[in-house]
Scaffold this active site. Structure first.
Site: not given
Ligand SMILES: *Cc1c(COP(=O)(O)O)cnc(C)c1O
Length: 368
Positions: A38, A136, A264, A313
């Site tokens: 991801k 979650r 800045y 930036m």
């Molecule tokens: C992002 C994620 C992972 C990966 O976790 P890491 O700590 O990066 O290994 C695994 N499972 C779910 C559901 C996640 O959202």
């Protein structure tokens, strides 16, 4: 290593391979491994990472959002892809792109079944997520019988996987809580599995779960940060190799007199004569303002140079007083020579946030 002439994120695929092999060595031979790609594979390049992982034997992938899964399919990735956080409005696209939806609530299960029935699908594979304490996403434990009844009323879907996610697998002080999550997961399985006609893939552990809870690997583990070279503890960090190295060059050097300011809002004021360098990257590249004001620093010809004043930036300024360097010299923000974990930690954040923030404007360069 090659000298860079602009800001680049170098992605070392041999380091990825090393990390993959290291994490695999923690698993029993029949445990499957899912690579979490991801957020552009944690800020790198999801298609390039997924291609190499496919080649060396990863079993599965996961992304957060549907469009990330579609990008992998467009890039030619053929392994199963789990979408961890789809919305019901994405379900047709999920199906069109042969993605596996995470079904995490009564609403999403009903909506997915409705879509699948409308398309006259038979046994479309889904993964169910159980909320074991992270609070979650996921079904609560008392919803297992509802799930079983709902599934029994349709031919359109098949449970290919059942999973949950740990809240604190890297935290030794939360060992009891993690054990409680594992117990909850097991309870959910004990209720649900006898009511299914096919044994699903059970998966619970993330990277730190792989390392700290070998008894809870089940049928598959999901690793993200470990593949990219971070183990959430110093000992594991030593065994892993960072995949990304963020480097840039010195655009210009200034000699600042005592009392002058830099940047800045005059964010840095020279207490004495100071030599500064301006670098061509800023908060729009992912080096956020929290890294300014000397909270962290970069490496110039092997020496630490603090980031001074406010990060702009497209630029940031560093203090190079006493460092032998010239315009055009290479600067390393993080990577093999300098830990991203430390860069992040010194500014009060974590490697996950730093590396996933490197924006798409930064050129990616694949090596090895
Ligand atoms: C992002 C994620 C992972 C990966 O976790 P890491 O700590 O990066 O290994 C695994 N499972 C779910 C559901 C996640 O959202």
């Amino acid at each position: 290593m090659s000298q860079t002439s602009e800001t680049v994120l170098e992605i070392d695929l041999s380091a990825l391979e090393h990390n993959y092999n290291y994490l695999r060595s923690k698993l029993s031979p029949n445990t499957k491994m899912l690579g979490v790609v991801k957020a552009f594979a944690y800020g790198s390049d999801s298609v390039a990472i997924a291609k190499r992982l496919s080649k060396i034997g990863i079993d599965y992938f996961a992304v957060a959002y549907t469009r990330e899964g579609i990008a992998l399919r467009k890039g030619g990735i053929q392994k199963p892809i789990l979408v961890l956080h789809p919305q019901s409005t994405n379900f047709e696209e999920v199906i069109e792109n042969d993605l596996l939806p995470n079904i995490y609530s009564k609403f999403t299960l009903e909506a997915f079944i409705e879509t699948a029935e409308k398309l006259q699908l038979k046994k479309y594979p889904i993964h169910l997520k159980i909320n074991t304490g992270l609070n979650r996403l996921g079904f609560d434990l008392d919803e297992m019988n509802w799930i079983a009844e709902t599934l029994a009323s349709t031919e359109s879907v098949k449970v290919e996987g059942i999973f949950s996610h740990l809240a604190a697998s890297e935290d030794e002080a939360e060992r009891d809580f993690t054990k409680y999550q594992i117990e909850n997961y097991q309870k959910a399985l004990d209720t649900l599995l006898p009511q299914l006609d096919f044994p699903p893939i059970r998966h619970l552990c993330n990277t730190s779960g792989i390392i700290n809870y070998p008894e809870a690997h089940y049928d598959m583990v999901r690793t993200g940060i470990g593949l990219y070279g971070f183990g959430n503890c110093a000992e594991e960090d030593k065994k892993l190799k960072p995949v990304g190295t963020l480097k840039t060059i010195i655009s210009q050097i200034h000699h600042i007199k005592k009392g002058e300011s830099v940047g800045y809002n005059r964010g840095f004021k020279a207490a004495s004569a100071t030599k500064t360098a301006t670098l061509p990257l800023g908060h729009a590249d992912g080096i956020n303002r929290i890294y300014g004001k000397e909270k962290t620093g970069v490496l110039v010809n092997g020496y630490h140079a603090p980031i001074i004043g406010n990060v702009c930036m497209d630029m940031l300024m560093i203090d190079i007083s006493g460092i032998d360097c010239k315009e055009g010299d290479e600067v390393i923000l993080f990577g093999k020579e300098k830990s991203a974990e430390e860069f992040a930690h010194n500014a009060g954040t974590i490697s996950y946030e730093l590396i996933t923030s490197i924006s798409q404007r930064v050129k990616r360069k694949l090596i090895n």
